[in-house]
Structures are given as C-alpha cells and as structure tokens.
Design a protein around this motif. Structure first.
Motif, PDB file in Angstrom:
ATOM      1  N   TYR A   1       0.844  -1.199   0.000  1.00 34.60           N
ATOM      2  CA  TYR A   1       0.000   0.000   0.000  1.00 34.60           C
ATOM      3  C   TYR A   1       0.878   1.248   0.000  1.00 34.60           C
ATOM      4  CZ  TYR A   1      -3.385  -3.307   2.075  1.00 34.60           C
ATOM      5  OH  TYR A   1      -4.193  -4.373   2.344  1.00 34.60           O
TER       6      TYR A   1
ATOM      7  N   TYR B   1       0.394   5.298   1.107  1.00 35.31           N
ATOM      8  CA  TYR B   1      -0.439   6.280   1.795  1.00 35.31           C
ATOM      9  C   TYR B   1       0.290   7.616   1.798  1.00 35.31           C
ATOM     10  CZ  TYR B   1      -2.923   2.229   3.711  1.00 35.31           C
ATOM     11  OH  TYR B   1      -3.634   1.067   3.858  1.00 35.31           O
TER      12      TYR B   1
ATOM     13  N   GLN C   1       0.519  11.344   4.098  1.00 37.67           N
ATOM     14  CA  GLN C   1       0.156  12.068   5.317  1.00 37.67           C
ATOM     15  C   GLN C   1       0.629  13.504   5.172  1.00 37.67           C
ATOM     16  OE1 GLN C   1       1.967  10.743   9.057  1.00 37.67           O
ATOM     17  NE2 GLN C   1       0.025  11.076  10.089  1.00 37.67           N
TER      18      GLN C   1
ATOM     19  N   LEU D   1      -4.035  10.239   7.563  1.00 39.60           N
ATOM     20  CA  LEU D   1      -3.478   9.411   6.489  1.00 39.60           C
ATOM     21  C   LEU D   1      -4.495   9.244   5.366  1.00 39.60           C
ATOM     22  CD1 LEU D   1      -1.823   6.883   8.844  1.00 39.60           C
ATOM     23  CD2 LEU D   1      -0.611   7.855   6.929  1.00 39.60           C
TER      24      LEU D   1
ATOM     25  N   LEU E   1       3.982   7.240   2.763  1.00 38.77           N
ATOM     26  CA  LEU E   1       4.228   6.024   3.535  1.00 38.77           C
ATOM     27  C   LEU E   1       3.875   4.795   2.727  1.00 38.77           C
ATOM     28  CD1 LEU E   1       2.665   7.473   6.725  1.00 38.77           C
ATOM     29  CD2 LEU E   1       4.942   6.481   6.711  1.00 38.77           C
TER      30      LEU E   1
ATOM     31  N   LEU F   1      -0.728  -4.623   8.935  1.00 42.07           N
ATOM     32  CA  LEU F   1       0.168  -3.810   8.120  1.00 42.07           C
ATOM     33  C   LEU F   1       1.500  -3.548   8.807  1.00 42.07           C
ATOM     34  CD1 LEU F   1      -2.324  -1.125   6.788  1.00 42.07           C
ATOM     35  CD2 LEU F   1      -1.437  -3.104   5.583  1.00 42.07           C
TER      36      LEU F   1
ATOM     37  N   PHE G   1       4.556  -0.810   8.355  1.00 44.82           N
ATOM     38  CA  PHE G   1       4.838   0.453   7.680  1.00 44.82           C
ATOM     39  C   PHE G   1       6.330   0.715   7.568  1.00 44.82           C
ATOM     40  CE2 PHE G   1       0.826   2.771   7.203  1.00 44.82           C
ATOM     41  CZ  PHE G   1      -0.031   2.002   7.969  1.00 44.82           C
ATOM     42  N   GLY G   2       6.724   1.372   6.481  1.00 41.71           N
ATOM     43  CA  GLY G   2       8.054   1.942   6.377  1.00 41.71           C
ATOM     44  C   GLY G   2       8.097   3.275   7.117  1.00 41.71           C
ATOM     45  N   ASN G   3       9.276   3.873   7.178  1.00 43.99           N
ATOM     46  CA  ASN G   3       9.437   5.158   7.884  1.00 43.99           C
ATOM     47  C   ASN G   3       9.020   6.351   7.042  1.00 43.99           C
ATOM     48  OD1 ASN G   3      10.324   4.107  10.341  1.00 43.99           O
ATOM     49  ND2 ASN G   3      12.418   3.954   9.596  1.00 43.99           N
TER      50      ASN G   3
END
Lengths: 111, 113
Positions: B33, B35, B37, B43, B91, B102, B104-106
């Motif tokens: 995914y 996203y 922000q 988000l 993201l 999920l 998440f990456g940074n």
C-alpha cells in the motif's frame, strides 16, 4: 463527514493513569486497526481486530460490531506511551482495500 | 533488514519536477500500500497492490500520480510535474495477505518548493 471518528482529539494524563481512546465508524467494516505513531517516527500496527477483544502487554483493544465502536485502553500509562494513536478501518464494498483513517488522538503522558 | 524500507527518507524538489519514491516491502508480503500524510492531516490511501492482480488506484489524487510494482516486490511511486500541495510524507506498508496486519516503512518526506 469522516467515516471514522476518534475521541478525544488530544489527551494529556499523568503517568500511571488508565487511558481510553475511542473510535466510531459509520459503515460496515472487514477489520479495524489501531496504529501508533511516535513524533517523527514511523507507524506501528498495534492491533487488527474484527470482533471481541485483544490484549498485548499493557494495551487492550475492544470492538463492538453492532455499535460500530472500538476502544483502545492503556493500563499503567508511561511517558513512552506518548504518541498519536490512529484508528483505521477496512471498509466492505467499494474498490479500495486501503484503509480509511481517523484523524488520530494525540496522547501525552506526563511523568 | 526485516522491515519495510523506503527511500529516499527526505526529498526536496522544485515545483514542476518529477520525483520517484521507492518502497521495498517485507519479503514474501503480497500486499503493498501507498499512503500520504499531509501536515496536520490524517493518512490518505493512494494505491494498493495485491500479488499479480491489477492495482487499486482509486486513491490517487490526480493523473500526475502513478505507481508500479515490479516482480511482485519493489514498488515505485512517481509524481510528475510536482505541485506544492504534493508536499507530504509518503508512507508505504506491506502485509502478508490481503487485509492482513500492516507493516509500515518510515516514509519519504517530500517537500516541493
């Protein structure tokens, strides 16, 4: 109107207090997620649930499908719990499998 | 590493330029995914890939945004002719299965000047 509503928007509490963050949604969902985002940090998935209750350490998440409501509880809160807590839902129907997010609850735990 | 990796971590670009953002998901995760922000905002879903299926692009805000996922692994999000309103943290997240938990990456912080 946002399909996912969180309350409170901001919460400041003293170390040790029991914390409750609420999430309400208006449509049918496949699952609800609670996420944590520390200042300047990445996002961590805390829970994914579609019914009942889950517990991990001092964190507890509950969901009531009939009432379309979920709560995140933190017991014996600590300053390191200070973060933004985000509720997100996976919606039934439509095309997107991406989540719909609440605006987050900014939690500060003071020592 | 074991987590979702995104690069670059920060990108500053001039208005009108194209940018590419990269996401390397956790090995074996079929769902990916993107996203966004924005400052002070929540988000926002952009695009979703599941295995070899056609991606769900329903969240892309304009035709300047596109994404691809090569070989079911690494994904690139491309923004053409960047605008100032594109400034945000982008993201990437992956999950083992469709609608799974999920990771998440940074994120990539994009600033369009």
């Amino acid at each position: 109107k946002n399909e996912v509503e969180q309350s409170p928007q901001n919460l400041t509490a003293q170390e040790g207090e029991f914390i409750t963050i609420n999430c309400s949604y208006s449509v049918g969902i496949s699952a609800l997620h609670w996420l944590q985002q520390h200042p300047g940090g990445g996002i961590v998935s805390l829970f994914m649930l579609s019914s009942g209750k889950k517990k991990h350490g001092r964190l507890i998440a509950t969901i009531n499908i009939q009432e379309k409501h979920s709560s995140l509880h933190i017991t014996a809160s600590h300053p390191r719990d200070s973060a933004v807590y985000i509720c997100a839902v996976g919606l039934w129907g439509g095309g997107a499998d991406g989540l719909t997010f609440g605006k987050g609850t900014h939690l500060i735990i003071q020592p | 590493g074991a987590g979702v990796s995104q690069s670059p971590s920060n990108k500053v670009t001039e208005k009108g330029k194209d940018v590419e953002l990269r996401c390397d998901p956790i090995s074996g995760h079929t769902a990916l995914y993107w996203y966004r922000q924005s400052l002070g905002q929540g988000l926002e879903f952009l695009i979703y890939f599941q295995g070899n299926s056609a991606p769900d692009k329903s969240g892309l805000p304009s035709d300047r945004f596109s994404a691809e996922r090569t070989g079911g692994s690494v994904s690139t999000l491309t923004i053409q002719r960047t605008q100032q309103e594109d400034s945000a943290v982008y993201l990437c997240a992956s999950s083992l299965a469709q609608r799974g938990r999920l990771h998440f990456g940074n994120g990539t912080r994009l600033t369009v000047t």
